[in-house]
Design an enzyme around this catalytic site. Structure first.
Site, mmCIF file in Angstrom:
data_model
loop_
_atom_site.group_PDB
_atom_site.id
_atom_site.type_symbol
_atom_site.label_atom_id
_atom_site.label_comp_id
_atom_site.label_asym_id
_atom_site.label_seq_id
_atom_site.Cartn_x
_atom_site.Cartn_y
_atom_site.Cartn_z
ATOM 1 C CG ASN A 1 4.954 6.198 -27.938
ATOM 2 O OD1 ASN A 1 3.950 6.871 -27.844
ATOM 3 N ND2 ASN A 1 6.093 6.298 -26.453
ATOM 4 C CE LYS B 1 7.043 10.333 -25.635
ATOM 5 N NZ LYS B 1 8.536 9.913 -24.052
ATOM 6 C CG HIS C 1 5.894 4.753 -22.866
ATOM 7 N ND1 HIS C 1 6.066 5.574 -22.192
ATOM 8 C CD2 HIS C 1 6.878 4.581 -23.843
ATOM 9 C CE1 HIS C 1 6.885 6.014 -22.202
ATOM 10 N NE2 HIS C 1 7.569 5.572 -23.561
ATOM 11 C CD GLU D 1 6.231 9.690 -21.633
ATOM 12 O OE1 GLU D 1 5.168 9.492 -22.718
ATOM 13 O OE2 GLU D 1 7.314 9.684 -21.530
ATOM 14 C CD GLU E 1 11.370 2.815 -24.263
ATOM 15 O OE1 GLU E 1 10.797 3.861 -25.078
ATOM 16 O OE2 GLU E 1 10.287 3.337 -23.643
ATOM 17 N N GLY F 1 12.805 11.425 -23.845
ATOM 18 C CA GLY F 1 12.667 12.811 -23.122
ATOM 19 C C GLY F 1 13.443 13.716 -22.925
ATOM 20 C CB SER G 1 17.889 10.780 -25.225
ATOM 21 O OG SER G 1 16.921 11.414 -24.587
#
Ligand code: PEP
Length: 253
Positions: free
Chosen positions: A9, A11, A95, A97, A167, A173, A213
């Site tokens: 991904n 992003k 996701h 985010e 996730e 991140g 991560s």
């Protein structure tokens, strides 16, 4: 039998030139990969160039999101038809985010998955708990809620070739990955939930990726676990050498 699935991904990263360089390096570095499914999800603006570069290759193209309508007055959105035009075979849905910064709800996620099925784009449904959820012992409850609502109305017939990405939000991140044992607990739970919601064949065939991560240094500890079928990789997918090491680890597992 589930094969391993490594997805990148990207992003909101990579210019057109960076996309080209990264994909050229990945194409070169994956020529000997045979068993592992590989997917990259560049930003929408670079799907055209990525689609051209990946034509006839074993690297699949994915999108990071999409809207559920085919067309219309939805400023700023991208439709499944447009993704099909770019030969996108996968789409990441829900996701964290998108859930966190764009307030995406489980109902919207459900509509997006419906649209993906309608257009034969394989969805990767992302689920995962916040740090607060984990500290309160709510991890499995949150994951179950996201899955039951995200997949409301679907039956076994819809669920072939389905992928879930577990996730944990606190691991994305941050450089702080979950332990393999944490991930295995949730992956096993998701598999038992799928057996209950659908059937044991769907539960066994659904691929469950870990994301949060993942790096070239820790992938081995995840990929050797029976219930971890691959990884959804953010930061480490932006550098060819680290992403290739992750792909190699999956191929050799
Ligand atoms: C992600 O964006 O899905 C992700 C897991 O990011 P990172 O690997 O950078 O934690």
């Amino acid at each position: 039998m589930r094969n391993k699935f490594i997805a990148g991904n990207w992003k909101m990263n990579t210019t057109r030139a960076e996309t080209t360089a990264l994909l050229q390096a990945l194409l070169q570095g994956t020529s000997a990969i045979e068993k592992t499914t590989i997917m990259v999800a560049p930003p929408f603006a670079n799907l055209q160039i990525a689609s051209e570069l990946l034509q006839n290759s074993k690297i699949k193209l994915g999108a990071q999101n999409m809207y559920w309508e085919d067309k219309g007055a939805f400023t700023g959105e991208i439709s499944p038809l447009m993704l099909k035009d770019f030969n996108c075979s996968y789409v990441i849905i829900g996701h964290s985010e998108r859930r966190q910064y764009f307030r995406e709800s489980n109902q919207e996620i459900n509509r997006k998955i419906q649209a993906a099925f309608r257009h034969r784009i394989y969805p990767i449904l992302c689920v995962g708990e916040s740090l607060e959820n984990r500290e309160r012992g709510q991890t499995l409850g949150v994951v179950e809620y996201q899955i039951r609502n995200g997949l409301a109305g679907f039956t076994s017939e819809h669920m072939n070739d389905f992928t879930i990405a577990y996730e944990p939000v606190w691991a994305i991140g941050t450089g702080r990955a979950a332990t393999p044992a944490d991930a295995v607990e949730v992956h096993s739970y998701i598999r038992s939930l799928f057996a209950e919601m659908f059937d044991s064949t769907i539960a066994e065939s659904t691929r469950i990726q870990y994301g949060g991560s993942v790096t070239a240094d820790n992938i081995d500890s995840f990929i050797c676990e029976e219930h971890i079928d691959g990884a959804l990789v953010g930061g480490a997918s932006l550098k060819a050498d680290s992403f290739l090491k992750i792909i190699q680890a999956a191929e050799q597992s």
